[in-house]
Design a protein around this motif. Structure first.
Motif, short mmCIF file in Angstrom:
data_model
loop_
_atom_site.label_atom_id
_atom_site.label_comp_id
_atom_site.label_asym_id
_atom_site.label_seq_id
_atom_site.Cartn_x
_atom_site.Cartn_y
_atom_site.Cartn_z
N THR A 98 0.82 -1.22 0.00
CA THR A 98 0.00 0.00 0.00
C THR A 98 0.85 1.26 0.00
O THR A 98 0.33 2.37 0.18
N ALA A 99 2.16 1.11 -0.21
CA ALA A 99 3.03 2.29 -0.27
C ALA A 99 2.78 3.04 -1.57
O ALA A 99 2.88 2.47 -2.66
N ASN A 100 2.43 4.32 -1.47
CA ASN A 100 2.15 5.13 -2.65
C ASN A 100 2.43 6.60 -2.30
O ASN A 100 1.63 7.23 -1.59
N PRO A 101 3.54 7.16 -2.77
CA PRO A 101 3.90 8.54 -2.42
C PRO A 101 2.83 9.57 -2.76
O PRO A 101 2.74 10.62 -2.12
N LEU A 102 1.99 9.27 -3.76
CA LEU A 102 0.96 10.23 -4.17
C LEU A 102 -0.26 10.22 -3.25
O LEU A 102 -1.03 11.18 -3.24
N LEU A 103 -0.44 9.12 -2.50
CA LEU A 103 -1.66 8.98 -1.70
C LEU A 103 -1.40 8.80 -0.20
O LEU A 103 -2.33 8.86 0.60
N ASP A 104 -0.15 8.59 0.19
CA ASP A 104 0.14 8.31 1.59
C ASP A 104 -0.17 9.48 2.53
O ASP A 104 -0.31 9.30 3.74
N TRP A 105 -0.31 10.68 1.97
CA TRP A 105 -0.62 11.84 2.80
C TRP A 105 -1.93 11.64 3.57
O TRP A 105 -2.10 12.15 4.67
#
Length: 403
Positions: A98-105
Motif C-alpha cells: 500500500t506504499a504510494n507517495p501520491l496517496l500516503d498523505w
C-alpha cells in the motif's frame, strides 16, 4: 516499520501510536485443533491481518491455516513465520503493497485525511484508479507491452498484470521450509484451468512453494495462470472463496475451533444504482454462501452424532456387522465451534474496495478486524465446547450482538 502493537484509529480512520491491549491472554481452549480460515478479497485482506493480531495477543495460535486468494497470502505469512514474528511480517507485507507517495498523505496525519462519505468516496476512486494503472508495489504491475500486443498463445497474452514481484515478496517474507515442516498445517485452494477442477495444495500432500500461493490468488483476467508441475491454475475463488468445507470434510475428524474470516458479506441491501449493483454482485459471488454452507454442514454433523449414538446402542452382533462398520465410518462425536468474523464495508467503499490499495483503507480494515475479534473473544462461550445434540456452535458478531 510501525510498531504493530501501538496503533489505534480516531473516528475518521487516521492512526496514532498509543494503543494498549484490550483483552486478556486466553491460552489453549479445549479443542484438538484451532483452524484459521481466510477468504479472498484483494485489498480487503488487511482485515484478516487485524483479526490475526487479536488472536495472537490472546495466545490463540492456529494449528491449521487455510486460505484462498489474498487469504492464501496471509496464510502463508502466518504459517511461514514463528508466532512471535507473524504480526510484524503481516504488517510489513501490507505496508509494502500500500506504499504510494501520491496517496500516503491521507494516512499521515488526522488533519490531512479526507472527511465525510463523499470525500472518502472520491479518495477511494482515486486510489482504485491508481491501482488499475500503476498496480500495487511488490505485488502486481501493469503488463508492458499490454496483453493484446503479445503473441497469441503466450501466457503474457492472457492477463492485464504481471505478478513476478509477488514471488520475490513471498520469498522474502515467508519461510517455506517452516511451512513444509508440518508445524502448522497449511492449505490453499486453486482451480485447474484445463480441467476446471478445484484443488487444494496442502502440506500433507504437497511441498509448498511460492507458486502454490500465487496460483490461489491468480484471478483472471487480471493475473496470469501459474504453472505447477505442467498444469496451470487460477484463483480458487472462481469456484469457492471460503475454505471451511476443506477443513471440516477433508481433514481428520477432530474437535475444532474454527475462526472463519470473510471479506464479503452474503447479506446486504437492495442496490439503488448500477454502481451498487456491481458491489452487491461481488458480495454475493465471493461470499460463497457462508451461512448457508455452515447451516448445511451443521445438519450433516447432527446426523453424524445421532448415528454414532445409535450405533453405540446396538447389540454386539449388530455392531460387528458389515453394515454397521460402513455406517461407523460416517459417524463421530467430534465437536466444532465456527466463529464468523465478516468484514462490513462502509458506504463510501463501493465496487472498487477489493482493489483500492491505499494506506488509509488498509489501516482501517486492519483495525476493523482487530476490534471485531476483540469484541468476539470477550464472550467466553465462543471458546467453550458445544454441548448441544449436533456438537456444533456458530458465532457471528453481527447477528449475536457481541459488543
Amino acid at each position: 516499520m510501525a510498531d504493530n502493537k501501538s496503533m489505534h484509529t480516531s473516528g475518521n480512520g487516521v492512526f496514532s501510536r498509543s494503543r494498549a491491549k484490550t483483552h486478556r491472554r486466553i491460552g489453549r481452549p479445549p479443542f484438538e485443533c484451532i483452524a484459521l480460515l481466510l477468504q479472498g478479497g484483494g485489498a480487503l485482506g488487511s482485515y484478516q491481518a487485524g483479526v490475526y493480531e487479536s488472536l495472537a495477543e490472546a495466545d490463540l495460535h492456529p494449528d491449521w491455516v487455510a486460505g484462498i486468494s489474498i487469504g492464501a497470502i496471509n496464510s502463508a505469512i502466518i504459517a511461514g513465520n514463528a508466532p512471535a514474528e507473524r504480526v510484524a511480517k503481516l504488517r510489513a507485507f501490507w505496508q509494502e503493497i500500500t506504499a504510494n507517495p501520491l496517496l500516503d498523505w491521507a494516512a499521515a496525519a488526522e488533519e490531512l485525511a479526507p472527511k465525510g462519505d463523499f470525500a472518502r468516496g472520491l479518495f477511494n476512486q482515486m486510489s482504485a484508479t491508481w491501482a488499475l494503472i500503476g498496480g500495487a508495489a511488490n505485488f502486481f504491475a501493469l503488463r508492458q507491452p499490454p496483453a493484446w500486443l503479445q503473441p497469441n498463445g503466450a501466457l503474457e497474452a492472457t492477463s492485464f498484470y504481471e505478478t513476478k514481484h509477488l514471488k520475490s515478496t513471498l520469498e522474502r517474507l515467508v519461510d517455506f521450509d517452516r511451512i513444509n515442516s508440518g508445524e502448522t498445517r497449511f492449505s490453499v485452494g486453486a482451480v485447474n484451468v484445463r480441467t476446471g477442477n478445484f484443488v487444494y495444495f496442502d502440506t500433507t500432500t504437497h511441498t509448498i512453494r511460492p507458486e502454490h500461493v500465487m496460483a490461489s490468488g491468480s484471478l483472471p483476467p487480471g493475473f496470469p495462470a501459474v504453472e505447477i508441475e505442467g498444469e496451470y491454475y487460477w484463483d480458487g475463488g472462481l469456484i469457492s472463496n471460503t475454505p471451511l468445507q476443506w477443513v471440516v470434510d477433508y481433514g481428520p475428524r477432530q474437535d475444532t475451533l474454527a475462526f472463519q474470516v470473510d471479506l464479503w458479506s452474503a447479506r446486504g441491501e437492495l442496490p439503488g444504482n448500477l454502481a451498487e449493483v456491481v458491489t452487491r454482485q461481488k458480495e454475493i459471488q465471493y461470499s460463497s454462501r457462508t451461512r448457508a454452507n455452515t447451516d448445511q454442514w451443521k445438519r450433516l454433523q447432527r446426523l453424524r452424532c445421532a448415528l454414532s449414538s445409535l450405533l453405540q446402542k446396538l447389540p454386539d452382533e449388530l455392531r460387528d456387522s458389515d453394515e454397521a462398520k460402513i455406517l461407523n465410518s460416517a459417524a463421530d462425536h467430534k465437536v466444532y465451534n465456527i466463529v464468523h468474523l465478516i468484514y462490513r464495508s462502509k458506504h463510501y467503499e463501493g465496487h472498487s474496495k477489493d482493489y483500492q490499495f491505499s494506506r488509509l483503507a488498509m489501516e482501517e480494515h486492519w483495525l476493523a478486524g482487530y476490534y471485531d475479534a476483540v469484541r468476539t473473544l470477550r464472550h467466553p462461550e465462543v471458546l467453550e465446547r458445544p454441548t448441544n445434540l449436533e456438537g456444533v456452535l456458530t458465532f457471528d458478531l453481527a447477528n449475536d450482538g457481541r459488543e
